[in-house]
Every structure is written in structure tokens, then in C-alpha cells.
Design an enzyme around this catalytic site. Structure first.
Site, PDB file in Angstrom:
ATOM      1  N   ASP A  16       0.117   5.148   0.737  1.00  0.00           N
ATOM      2  CA  ASP A  16      -0.044   6.144   1.788  1.00  0.00           C
ATOM      3  C   ASP A  16      -0.189   5.483   3.153  1.00  0.00           C
ATOM      4  O   ASP A  16      -1.048   4.631   3.346  1.00  0.00           O
ATOM      5  CB  ASP A  16      -1.274   7.011   1.497  1.00  0.00           C
ATOM      6  CG  ASP A  16      -1.336   8.250   2.355  1.00  0.00           C
ATOM      7  OD1 ASP A  16      -0.346   8.544   3.045  1.00  0.00           O
ATOM      8  OD2 ASP A  16      -2.373   8.922   2.341  1.00  0.00           O
ATOM      9  N   ASP A  20       0.879  -1.151   0.000  1.00  0.00           N
ATOM     10  CA  ASP A  20       0.000   0.000   0.000  1.00  0.00           C
ATOM     11  C   ASP A  20       0.928   1.215   0.000  1.00  0.00           C
ATOM     12  O   ASP A  20       2.089   1.114   0.400  1.00  0.00           O
ATOM     13  CB  ASP A  20      -0.891  -0.007   1.241  1.00  0.00           C
ATOM     14  CG  ASP A  20      -1.791   1.206   1.311  1.00  0.00           C
ATOM     15  OD1 ASP A  20      -2.322   1.617   0.270  1.00  0.00           O
ATOM     16  OD2 ASP A  20      -1.951   1.757   2.418  1.00  0.00           O
ATOM     17  N   SER A  46      -5.731   4.908  -4.162  1.00  0.00           N
ATOM     18  CA  SER A  46      -5.626   6.319  -4.520  1.00  0.00           C
ATOM     19  C   SER A  46      -5.388   6.514  -6.015  1.00  0.00           C
ATOM     20  O   SER A  46      -4.521   5.864  -6.604  1.00  0.00           O
ATOM     21  CB  SER A  46      -4.479   6.982  -3.743  1.00  0.00           C
ATOM     22  OG  SER A  46      -4.282   8.311  -4.190  1.00  0.00           O
TER      23      SER A  46
END
Length: 218
Positions: free
Chosen positions: A11, A9, A116
Site C-alpha cells: 500500500d 511494500d 497489512s
């Protein structure tokens, strides 16, 4: 089990832009007169932009059309991207570059699996884009975590099966997504003690150590 790839992942794992998200959502909430704070912001971790907006709007009673919601989401994203445009390597998590360089040198396949749509911009601003074999992000999927779509896409782009990949996540929704997809789920940060995680780490520097417990990639 033979692990050949690591899916990160972005962020909250490799870099930290949480405060930028908070500022952007709070600006929108303040304009709408909604009581947004850090506690509410925590509920948005690992959640898509539109689902996050629904959480923010649930703080009030006013109803909005879909068109109005889309405009609000775009307003938040414009503000968020204005913050990202000013960020740099200082936003990276401690040891991120060293860990990625180490894993790449050892032959592990590396990917980003992020909900995102701003992942490419974040990778560019932090200087991480050259470390990954592929990137799966929010612009390429229709379902956000806890659905496993983004991780399954990352694995396919690496030409690996889910069972051949470790997923490193800092959100409970991300751990749920990894487990739903059949991945080995590693929790870090807020997800270090997430139910269902196969392993937990206190920092990125533990990833190469964890990988060595599995057969080295071919």
C-alpha cells in the site's frame, strides 16, 4: 554488492488504498467523537492496526479495555475490507504492472513485504498476485514496522540474505525497518527523502534502472 531480489511494500508503493484507510478510521473516530483528520491519518502510515488504533484513541481521554480495542480494530477492518472489495486495477500505482513484468522477465526474485493482513485481498483485487515469488504479510508476523520482521521473513522465503535484497518503501517506518534488517532501502513517495534511505525514486519506473546498477541475478 550483488542484489538478486526486490521486496515491495504494498500500500502506497504498488497500489493506493490510503483513502480507504482514512475513511474507515474516520468513521470509527467519528463514532467515538474523536478529532480525526488527514494529518492524524498520516501518522498511521506503515503502522500496525492495533498501534494505529492507539494513536487514534490518544486523541481523546477515555480509556478502553483490551477487548473493546480489539472490537474497534475489527470494526475498522470490516469497513476497510468493504471498500477493498470494490477496488480494482484502477488503484494500482502508475507503471506497476509494467515494472513487475520487466523485473520478472529479467530474472529478479520478487516479494511483497507488507504489515497489512489484507495484502492477499489487495493483490487479488488488483490482479498482482501472479507477479510475486512470495508474500510476507501481517498475518505471518508478530512485530510491525519499524521492526524488520516482515522484510526478514520475505527474504527467507526468497532464500536470499538481506544484503541481496532491495526494499522499496513509502513510509519512514518502512525505511527504518529495511535498514534495521540490513537491506538496501529505496524510498518512494513520502519516504523519498527519509533519513537513512540508500536511494530515492520519484516513481516505480525507476526501479529497473536502479537494479541495473547492481550485478544481474544469477
Amino acid at each position: 554488492m550483488e542484489i538478486r531480489g526486490v521486496i515491495f511494500d504494498l500500500d502506497g508503493v504498488l497500489c493506493h488504498t490510503d483513502h480507504y484507510h482514512y475513511l474507515a478510521w474516520k468513521a470509527l473516530a467519528d463514532r467515538l467523537g474523536l478529532p480525526f483528520d488527514e494529518r492524524v491519518n498520516d501518522r498511521l502510515r506503515g503502522v500496525s492496526r492495533m498501534d494505529s488504533l492507539e494513536i487514534v484513541l490518544s486523541l481523546g481521554e477515555k480509556q478502553f479495555t483490551q477487548a473493546e480495542k480489539e472490537q474497534m480494530a475489527e470494526e475498522k477492518n470490516r469497513r476497510y475490507r468493504s471498500y477493498l472489495a470494490k477496488m480494482g486495477p484502477e488503484a494500482l500505482a502508475p507503471g506497476a504492472v509494467d515494472v513487475l513484468r520487466d523485473l520478472k522477465a529479467q530474472g529478479w526474485k520478487l516479494a511483497v513485504g507488507s504489515s497489512s493482513k489484507n495484502a492477499p485481498l489487495i493483490l487479488e483485487r488488483t490482479g498482482l498476485e501472479g507477479y510475486f515469488d512470495t508474500v510476507a504479510d501481517g498475518s505471518q508476523i508478530t512485530r510491525s514496522k519499524p521492526d524488520p520482521e516482515v522484510f526478514l521473513l520475505a527474504a527467507r522465503k526468497l532464500n536470499l540474505c538481506p544484503s541481496e535484497c532491495i526494499v522499496v518503501e513509502d513510509a519512514v517506518a518502512g525505511i527504518q525497518a529495511a535498514k534495521a534488517g540490513g537491506f538496501f532501502a529505496v524510498g518512494i513517495g513520502d519516504a523519498a527523502n527519509a533519513p537513512g534511505a540508500d536511494a530515492s525514486i520519484s516513481g516505480l519506473k525507476e526501479i529497473p534502472i536502479l537494479c541495473k546498477k547492481f550485478r544481474m541475478p544469477l
